[in-house]
Enzyme design. Structure first.
Site, PDB file in Angstrom:
ATOM      1  CB  THR A 178      -5.562 -10.988  -1.883  1.00 51.66           C
ATOM      2  OG1 THR A 178      -4.357 -10.520  -2.473  1.00 51.66           O
ATOM      3  CG2 THR A 178      -5.774 -12.434  -2.245  1.00 51.66           C
ATOM      4  CG  HIS A 203      -2.085  -1.039   0.899  1.00 48.97           C
ATOM      5  ND1 HIS A 203      -2.842  -1.039  -0.244  1.00 48.97           N
ATOM      6  CD2 HIS A 203      -2.489  -2.115   1.615  1.00 48.97           C
ATOM      7  CE1 HIS A 203      -3.687  -2.063  -0.222  1.00 48.97           C
ATOM      8  NE2 HIS A 203      -3.480  -2.736   0.896  1.00 48.97           N
ATOM      9  NE  ARG A 253      -3.515  -6.992  -7.882  1.00 47.59           N
ATOM     10  CZ  ARG A 253      -4.532  -7.577  -7.242  1.00 47.59           C
ATOM     11  NH1 ARG A 253      -4.523  -7.657  -5.924  1.00 47.59           N
ATOM     12  NH2 ARG A 253      -5.545  -8.058  -7.914  1.00 47.59           N
ATOM     13  CG  HIS A 309       0.441  -9.246  -4.435  1.00 46.49           C
ATOM     14  ND1 HIS A 309      -0.894  -9.293  -4.134  1.00 46.49           N
ATOM     15  CD2 HIS A 309       0.578  -9.996  -5.548  1.00 46.49           C
ATOM     16  CE1 HIS A 309      -1.540 -10.040  -5.020  1.00 46.49           C
ATOM     17  NE2 HIS A 309      -0.657 -10.469  -5.905  1.00 46.49           N
ATOM     18  CG  HIS A 334      -6.905 -10.214   3.639  1.00 43.19           C
ATOM     19  ND1 HIS A 334      -6.409  -9.900   2.399  1.00 43.19           N
ATOM     20  CD2 HIS A 334      -8.072  -9.529   3.755  1.00 43.19           C
ATOM     21  CE1 HIS A 334      -7.243  -9.093   1.786  1.00 43.19           C
ATOM     22  NE2 HIS A 334      -8.254  -8.838   2.583  1.00 43.19           N
ATOM     23  CD  GLU A 390      -0.520 -14.938   4.471  1.00 44.70           C
ATOM     24  OE1 GLU A 390       0.635 -14.983   3.989  1.00 44.70           O
ATOM     25  OE2 GLU A 390      -1.211 -13.910   4.484  1.00 44.70           O
ATOM     26  NE  ARG A 409      -4.924  -3.692  -8.778  1.00 46.71           N
ATOM     27  CZ  ARG A 409      -6.057  -4.342  -8.478  1.00 46.71           C
ATOM     28  NH1 ARG A 409      -6.550  -4.251  -7.264  1.00 46.71           N
ATOM     29  NH2 ARG A 409      -6.677  -5.063  -9.367  1.00 46.71           N
ATOM     30  CD  GLU A 443       0.594 -11.287  -0.694  1.00 46.90           C
ATOM     31  OE1 GLU A 443      -0.281 -10.913  -1.491  1.00 46.90           O
ATOM     32  OE2 GLU A 443       0.637 -10.913   0.476  1.00 46.90           O
TER      33      GLU A 443
HETATM   34  N1  PXP Z   1      -1.587 -11.802   3.202  1.00 44.47           N
HETATM   35  C1  PXP Z   1      -1.946 -11.860   1.899  1.00 44.47           C
HETATM   36  C2  PXP Z   1      -1.798 -13.150   1.177  1.00 44.47           C
HETATM   37  C3  PXP Z   1      -2.427 -10.717   1.233  1.00 44.47           C
HETATM   38  O1  PXP Z   1      -2.773 -10.788  -0.060  1.00 44.47           O
HETATM   39  C4  PXP Z   1      -2.503  -9.502   1.945  1.00 44.47           C
HETATM   40  C5  PXP Z   1      -2.943  -8.266   1.255  1.00 44.47           C
HETATM   41  O2  PXP Z   1      -4.176  -8.385   0.721  1.00 44.47           O
HETATM   42  C6  PXP Z   1      -2.124  -9.501   3.287  1.00 44.47           C
HETATM   43  C7  PXP Z   1      -1.673 -10.667   3.890  1.00 44.47           C
HETATM   44  C8  PXP Z   1      -2.178  -8.256   4.096  1.00 44.47           C
HETATM   45  O3  PXP Z   1      -3.487  -7.840   4.269  1.00 44.47           O
HETATM   46  P1  PXP Z   1      -3.773  -6.447   4.955  1.00 44.47           P
HETATM   47  O4  PXP Z   1      -3.228  -5.395   4.024  1.00 44.47           O
HETATM   48  O5  PXP Z   1      -5.248  -6.423   5.098  1.00 44.47           O
HETATM   49  O6  PXP Z   1      -3.032  -6.447   6.257  1.00 44.47           O
END
Ligand code: PXP
Length: 247
Positions: A110, A10, A54, A52, A200, A160, A58, A79
């Site tokens: 995700t 992010h 993608r 990640h 997540h 995970e 993005r 990821e």
């Molecule tokens: N784990 C995975 C596999 C993810 O794809 C994400 C982001 O979507 C996260 C953890 C982290 O999630 P969050 O940003 O909600 O903490």
């Protein structure tokens, strides 16, 4: 002691909001820099960095992954979708681990776990390629018995557990039932010999519950840490999460 993987995607989301398609003639720095943020997160105690790449690029770009690879002092968890292009990329970059996630262009981040049952052949090919290269594979799955059992059967060393359904149910009557699913999933996965991570939707409040899940090795957390960092700085944001995870 539960480990913390800090997801820096992010930070790149904010950068891309201004600098998508950036060309070198733009004045001033391209900011914020997710790799610089990762270095600070590590300094504050992050046990690994999750990034990640993608398909639609993005947020994280390929150059972010390569730069992270140069400077990371902890572990890199890449990821990625279960595609041959991403497997090829991972084999070049050689992160410490890959976390295989489902991807759809419409989602904001995700949503839902990987369907290992439906994508069995692709997932197995990915695990085999990573095992041969000495890269750990983690499968991001919902806490469903079928997904867990097949993950173990296919030879994934890690999973995970997707904590999103539980996090989304926080203010609903389903919250306890979702936690029971996670708990049973963690126990089942451990019994099958899997290392259990989770991630997540985990935040500074709900981490008090998630840390009581049995057998959790690592939490991957992004949004809440990046959000908190806007007011406290990333180092304090990471330190505070680590305190709460292992309170
Ligand atoms: N784990 C995975 C596999 C993810 O794809 C994400 C982001 O979507 C996260 C953890 C982290 O999630 P969050 O940003 O909600 O903490």
């Amino acid at each position: 002691m539960i480990l913390l993987g800090v997801n820096i995607d992010h930070c790149a989301t904010v950068r891309q909001a201004r600098y998508r398609g950036y060309n070198q003639t733009a004045p001033g720095p391209v900011e914020p820099d997710p790799v610089a943020l990762a270095v600070l997160a590590e300094r504050a105690g992050a046990d690994g960095i999750t990034i990640h790449l993608r398909e639609d690029r993005r947020h994280i770009q390929e150059h972010d992954v390569w730069r992270l690879k140069e400077v990371a002092k902890t572990r890199i968890n890449l990821e990625m979708a279960c595609t041959s292009a991403m497997v090829e990329f991972a084999l070049k970059v050689k992160p410490n681990s890959v976390c295989v996630v489902p991807e759809s262009r419409e989602e904001i981040s995700t949503e839902g776990g990987l369907d290992v049952v439906a994508r069995r052949g692709h997932v197995k090919a990915c695990i085999d390629a990573m095992n041969a290269a000495g890269i750990i594979t983690s499968l991001f799955i919902d806490p469903d018995a079928e997904q867990i059992d097949l993950s173990a059967e296919l030879g994934a060393p890690w999973i995970e557990l997707h904590t999103g359904a539980w996090a989304n149910a926080w203010h609903t009557p389903r919250r306890d039932a979702e936690f029971v699913r996670l708990r049973e999933g963690a126990l089942r996965a451990r019994a099958a010999g899997l290392v259990v991570n989770a991630g997540h939707g985990i935040n500074y409040d709900n981490v008090a519950d998630i840390r009581t899940l049995p057998h959790v090795h690592e939490l991957n957390i992004g949004h809440t840490i990046i959000s908190r960092a806007l007011s406290t700085g990333i180092e304090e944001a990471v330190r505070e999460m680590k305190r709460r995870m292992n309170a």
